[in-house]
Structures are given as structure tokens and as C-alpha cells.
Scaffold this active site. Sequence first.
Site, PDB file in Angstrom:
ATOM      1  N   ARG A 160       0.826  -1.225   0.000  1.00 36.62           N
ATOM      2  CA  ARG A 160       0.000   0.000   0.000  1.00 36.62           C
ATOM      3  C   ARG A 160       0.857   1.271   0.000  1.00 36.62           C
ATOM      4  O   ARG A 160       0.580   2.234   0.732  1.00 36.62           O
ATOM      5  CB  ARG A 160      -0.935   0.016   1.223  1.00 36.62           C
ATOM      6  CG  ARG A 160      -1.860  -1.150   1.329  1.00 36.62           C
ATOM      7  CD  ARG A 160      -2.858  -1.257   0.187  1.00 36.62           C
ATOM      8  NE  ARG A 160      -3.567  -2.519   0.285  1.00 36.62           N
ATOM      9  CZ  ARG A 160      -3.191  -3.639  -0.346  1.00 36.62           C
ATOM     10  NH1 ARG A 160      -2.159  -3.634  -1.188  1.00 36.62           N
ATOM     11  NH2 ARG A 160      -3.847  -4.747  -0.194  1.00 36.62           N
ATOM     12  N   SER A 209     -10.310   1.084   3.571  1.00 36.38           N
ATOM     13  CA  SER A 209      -9.611   0.828   4.839  1.00 36.38           C
ATOM     14  C   SER A 209      -9.009   2.114   5.390  1.00 36.38           C
ATOM     15  O   SER A 209      -8.340   2.853   4.668  1.00 36.38           O
ATOM     16  CB  SER A 209      -8.491  -0.186   4.629  1.00 36.38           C
ATOM     17  OG  SER A 209      -9.039  -1.398   4.186  1.00 36.38           O
ATOM     18  N   GLU A 280      -3.986   4.359   6.047  1.00 33.83           N
ATOM     19  CA  GLU A 280      -3.901   3.956   4.640  1.00 33.83           C
ATOM     20  C   GLU A 280      -4.477   5.062   3.753  1.00 33.83           C
ATOM     21  O   GLU A 280      -4.007   5.301   2.644  1.00 33.83           O
ATOM     22  CB  GLU A 280      -4.681   2.646   4.426  1.00 33.83           C
ATOM     23  CG  GLU A 280      -4.628   2.138   3.000  1.00 33.83           C
ATOM     24  CD  GLU A 280      -5.086   0.690   2.854  1.00 33.83           C
ATOM     25  OE1 GLU A 280      -4.708  -0.151   3.701  1.00 33.83           O
ATOM     26  OE2 GLU A 280      -5.817   0.399   1.902  1.00 33.83           O
TER      27      GLU A 280
HETATM   28  C1  LIG Z   1     -15.677   0.598  -0.339  1.00 32.21           C
HETATM   29  C2  LIG Z   1     -14.204   0.714  -0.598  1.00 32.21           C
HETATM   30  C3  LIG Z   1     -13.411  -0.423  -0.627  1.00 32.21           C
HETATM   31  C4  LIG Z   1     -12.041  -0.328  -0.872  1.00 32.21           C
HETATM   32  N1  LIG Z   1     -11.288  -1.466  -0.899  1.00 32.21           N
HETATM   33  C5  LIG Z   1      -9.971  -1.388  -1.186  1.00 32.21           C
HETATM   34  C6  LIG Z   1      -9.172  -2.580  -1.274  1.00 32.21           C
HETATM   35  O1  LIG Z   1      -9.642  -3.695  -1.113  1.00 32.21           O
HETATM   36  N2  LIG Z   1      -7.864  -2.453  -1.561  1.00 32.21           N
HETATM   37  C7  LIG Z   1      -7.280  -1.221  -1.766  1.00 32.21           C
HETATM   38  O2  LIG Z   1      -6.084  -1.177  -2.041  1.00 32.21           O
HETATM   39  N3  LIG Z   1      -8.001  -0.091  -1.677  1.00 32.21           N
HETATM   40  C8  LIG Z   1      -9.328  -0.135  -1.396  1.00 32.21           C
HETATM   41  N4  LIG Z   1     -10.067   1.005  -1.304  1.00 32.21           N
HETATM   42  C9  LIG Z   1      -9.402   2.322  -1.393  1.00 32.21           C
HETATM   43  C10 LIG Z   1      -9.333   2.921  -2.803  1.00 32.21           C
HETATM   44  O3  LIG Z   1     -10.375   2.447  -3.630  1.00 32.21           O
HETATM   45  C11 LIG Z   1      -7.989   2.624  -3.467  1.00 32.21           C
HETATM   46  O4  LIG Z   1      -6.914   3.130  -2.706  1.00 32.21           O
HETATM   47  C12 LIG Z   1      -7.882   3.224  -4.870  1.00 32.21           C
HETATM   48  O5  LIG Z   1      -6.707   2.778  -5.481  1.00 32.21           O
HETATM   49  C13 LIG Z   1      -7.902   4.753  -4.859  1.00 32.21           C
HETATM   50  O6  LIG Z   1      -8.045   5.175  -6.195  1.00 32.21           O
HETATM   51  P1  LIG Z   1      -8.690   6.588  -6.553  1.00 32.21           P
HETATM   52  O7  LIG Z   1      -8.584   6.735  -8.010  1.00 32.21           O
HETATM   53  O8  LIG Z   1     -10.041   6.708  -5.959  1.00 32.21           O
HETATM   54  O9  LIG Z   1      -7.651   7.558  -5.850  1.00 32.21           O
HETATM   55  P2  LIG Z   1      -7.988   8.834  -4.959  1.00 32.21           P
HETATM   56  O10 LIG Z   1      -8.638   8.386  -3.694  1.00 32.21           O
HETATM   57  O11 LIG Z   1      -8.685   9.848  -5.770  1.00 32.21           O
HETATM   58  O12 LIG Z   1      -6.518   9.323  -4.635  1.00 32.21           O
HETATM   59  C14 LIG Z   1      -5.664   8.544  -3.813  1.00 32.21           C
HETATM   60  C15 LIG Z   1      -4.227   9.047  -3.984  1.00 32.21           C
HETATM   61  O13 LIG Z   1      -3.787   8.743  -5.298  1.00 32.21           O
HETATM   62  C16 LIG Z   1      -3.353   9.937  -5.952  1.00 32.21           C
HETATM   63  N5  LIG Z   1      -3.707   9.803  -7.367  1.00 32.21           N
HETATM   64  C17 LIG Z   1      -4.884   9.402  -7.902  1.00 32.21           C
HETATM   65  N6  LIG Z   1      -4.805   9.365  -9.237  1.00 32.21           N
HETATM   66  C18 LIG Z   1      -3.548   9.753  -9.567  1.00 32.21           C
HETATM   67  C19 LIG Z   1      -2.857   9.930 -10.795  1.00 32.21           C
HETATM   68  N7  LIG Z   1      -3.405   9.695 -11.993  1.00 32.21           N
HETATM   69  N8  LIG Z   1      -1.566  10.360 -10.739  1.00 32.21           N
HETATM   70  C20 LIG Z   1      -0.977  10.617  -9.563  1.00 32.21           C
HETATM   71  N9  LIG Z   1      -1.583  10.459  -8.365  1.00 32.21           N
HETATM   72  C21 LIG Z   1      -2.849  10.029  -8.371  1.00 32.21           C
HETATM   73  C22 LIG Z   1      -4.095  11.062  -5.254  1.00 32.21           C
HETATM   74  O14 LIG Z   1      -3.424  12.297  -5.400  1.00 32.21           O
HETATM   75  C23 LIG Z   1      -4.110  10.558  -3.815  1.00 32.21           C
HETATM   76  O15 LIG Z   1      -2.905  10.862  -3.167  1.00 32.21           O
HETATM   77  C24 LIG Z   1     -11.448   0.940  -1.076  1.00 32.21           C
HETATM   78  C25 LIG Z   1     -12.254   2.098  -1.050  1.00 32.21           C
HETATM   79  C26 LIG Z   1     -13.618   1.984  -0.812  1.00 32.21           C
HETATM   80  C27 LIG Z   1     -14.449   3.238  -0.798  1.00 32.21           C
END
Ligand SMILES: Cc1cc2nc3c(=O)[nH]c(=O)nc-3n(C[C@H](O)[C@H](O)[C@H](O)COP(=O)(O)OP(=O)(O)OC[C@H]3O[C@@H](n4cnc5c(N)ncnc54)[C@H](O)[C@@H]3O)c2cc1C
Length: 292
Positions: A160, A209, A280
Site C-alpha cells: 500500500r 480501509s 492507509e
Molecule cells: C468501499 C471501498 C473499498 C475499498 N477497498 C480497497 C481494497 O480492497 N484495496 C485497496 O487497495 N483499496 C481499497 N479502497 C481504497 C481505494 O479504492 C484505493 O486506494 C484506490 O486505489 C484509490 O483510487 P482513486 O482513483 O479513488 O484515488 P484517490 O482516492 O482519488 O486518490 C488517492 C491518492 O492517489 C493519488 N492519485 C490518484 N490518481 C492519480 C494519478 N493519476 N496520478 C498521480 N496520483 C494520483 C491522489 O493524489 C491521492 O494521493 C477501497 C475504497 C472503498 C471506498
Amino acid sequence: MNVEEGVALARYTTLGTGGQARAFARPESEREVDELLHWAAERSLSVAVIGLGSNLLAADDGVDALVLKLGGELAAVEAEENLLRVGGGTANAVALHRARAAGLGGFEFACAIPGTIGGGVWMNGGAYGGDFAGVLERALVATADGSGWLTPTGLGLSYRHSELQHGQVVLRAELRLRPRPPEEIKAEVRELNARRKAAQPTNRRTFGSVFKNPDHELSSGRMLEACGLKGHRIGGAQISPKHANFIENADGATTADALALMAEARRRAHEQFGVRLEHEVEFLGPIELPDL
Ligand SMILES: Cc1cc2nc3c(=O)[nH]c(=O)nc-3n(C[C@H](O)[C@H](O)[C@H](O)COP(=O)(O)OP(=O)(O)OC[C@H]3O[C@@H](n4cnc5c(N)ncnc54)[C@H](O)[C@@H]3O)c2cc1C
């Protein structure tokens, strides 16, 4: 190049909290990202990307940065032999759907991760034994000084975690997958989704998480449950009664409410188990947790 002001980030986070971005733009190509990175550099403004906001707490008082949301060709997906070429803004669900149609397996774990490819690379998202590091061939990362392809080693991917910093934009990625019949992929995704639904509050506004799992026999969720925190509420945020490592927006929560819950959870886990839980969820803007 259209830069907006006064965009509320609460609209773009799955928890539904967060103040305004100083500037906000939706680039749809590498050229537009390049222009925006230079626009921000000329103004000494930092840059952050928002994916689907599914792992993000944005400060209630706003974020003093140019926030980018990738779209257009930076949210596309195409399959070529065993390679899935994806945009940094492509939703995991869209990438998985395309992989299945092309008969490419290995990305099924991402059905549980409601984010984008960029967000997955940023924190090496993973579930059910799979993670981005396991499928990522390379990612194209842009900064104001130019762009270049980085491998998982170059990105520093570990549990992570990546070494990426705000100001670095994941424009595209290539995932190395393997042939698998679409029916098998579909069956596995169905089973993983059912397991997820049974264990987690999938029908609530959360950010996934809250804490990473510590080096301990108990997971963060079990530890916080043992601390009696299930259902604990501060303001409009509550620790999920279903899974203690989730915070729900129960009713008009703010980021401050969620942070107060996180601080209380860390304090109790430290007191009862001597463990320092590490968050996380990513922070955007001036957000800090108190020291233990
Ligand atoms: C119900 C639920 C279940 C989940 N289960 C899991 C799981 O099982 N495993 C897991 O790992 N995560 C899980 N997550 C967390 C989340 O979905 C992941 O961490 C996911 O990868 C975040 O992606 P995002 O595009 O929404 O990023 P965001 O939340 O929008 O951003 C997260 C970080 O990534 C950066 N970022 C995003 N896109 C880019 C880009 N293109 N370039 C540079 N930086 C970027 C942002 O600046 C920020 O720092 C869960 C979330 C929810 C709501």
C-alpha cells in the site's frame, strides 16, 4: 485549458467531505497535463490528482493546489495481446471489464477497489492476494520537468505504498495480464464481490480501509473491534458497525469528524495493544493526526 475556481472537493470524494480546491482542471490529453503543470509551476502552485476520491480525505478548509481530474484519452483502455494499456484516470471497473472482454485475467482483484488506475499505482492498491505491483509493467509519470516511464521498482511499490509525490501525474499504465476465459473471470469476480459484501459496508459512503494492517496477529479491523469501537460516532462520522476499519459518513460528516475518529482509534489501539496504526487513507491539504 480551462481552470476552474471554487470547486468543492466533497463532490469528488467517496466519503463526501472536503473544502474547495484553489484551482481545478480536467485535462484530457498528455499535452493538456503538460500545459497545466507549467501553468501551476509559473504560479508556484502545487499540483495533486484526484481519481475517484475513494482513498482520500480532503481538508475542510480547502486545498491550496491545482487539483487535476483526468479524463478523455487519459481515461481510455485498450488491449493488445497480453497487455492492457490504460489511462491514469481509467476506472478499475472499466479496465477490468475490457480485460474480461479480451480474455485477459490477473486483474480480478481490482473488482474490490473502486478507484482509478492512477490511484491504484499511487498506493499499490490490492485485495485478495493481488496488487498493482503484481500486474504493472510500467507507468508513464509526468512532472513539470517532463515525463518518463517507471517500472514497479522505479515507483518504489511496496505494501500500500509508492514513492510518488504530489506534482507527479500518472498519465498511463501498462498491465501485463494472461489469457483466461471470460467466464472464469466473471465467476471469480462474482465470488470476490459476494465475499466483500458479506464483510464490509459496501452500501455506505466510506474511503475504504482507514489503517494499514499492522505487523500483528490481529488486523486493524479486528484490533479496533476489540477496542470496542464499532459504531463509535463523532459528529457525522461513525466507525462502521459492520467492519471497524471503515469510517462511514453517517450524516453530514466533515473531514474533521473522520480525523477525530481516526485519532481516537489510534489512541485506543496504542493503549490496548501497544501498536501505532498507520493510516492507509491519503490526505489532501493541511491535515495531520496528533502524535501518540
Ligand atoms: C468501499 C471501498 C473499498 C475499498 N477497498 C480497497 C481494497 O480492497 N484495496 C485497496 O487497495 N483499496 C481499497 N479502497 C481504497 C481505494 O479504492 C484505493 O486506494 C484506490 O486505489 C484509490 O483510487 P482513486 O482513483 O479513488 O484515488 P484517490 O482516492 O482519488 O486518490 C488517492 C491518492 O492517489 C493519488 N492519485 C490518484 N490518481 C492519480 C494519478 N493519476 N496520478 C498521480 N496520483 C494520483 C491522489 O493524489 C491521492 O494521493 C477501497 C475504497 C472503498 C471506498
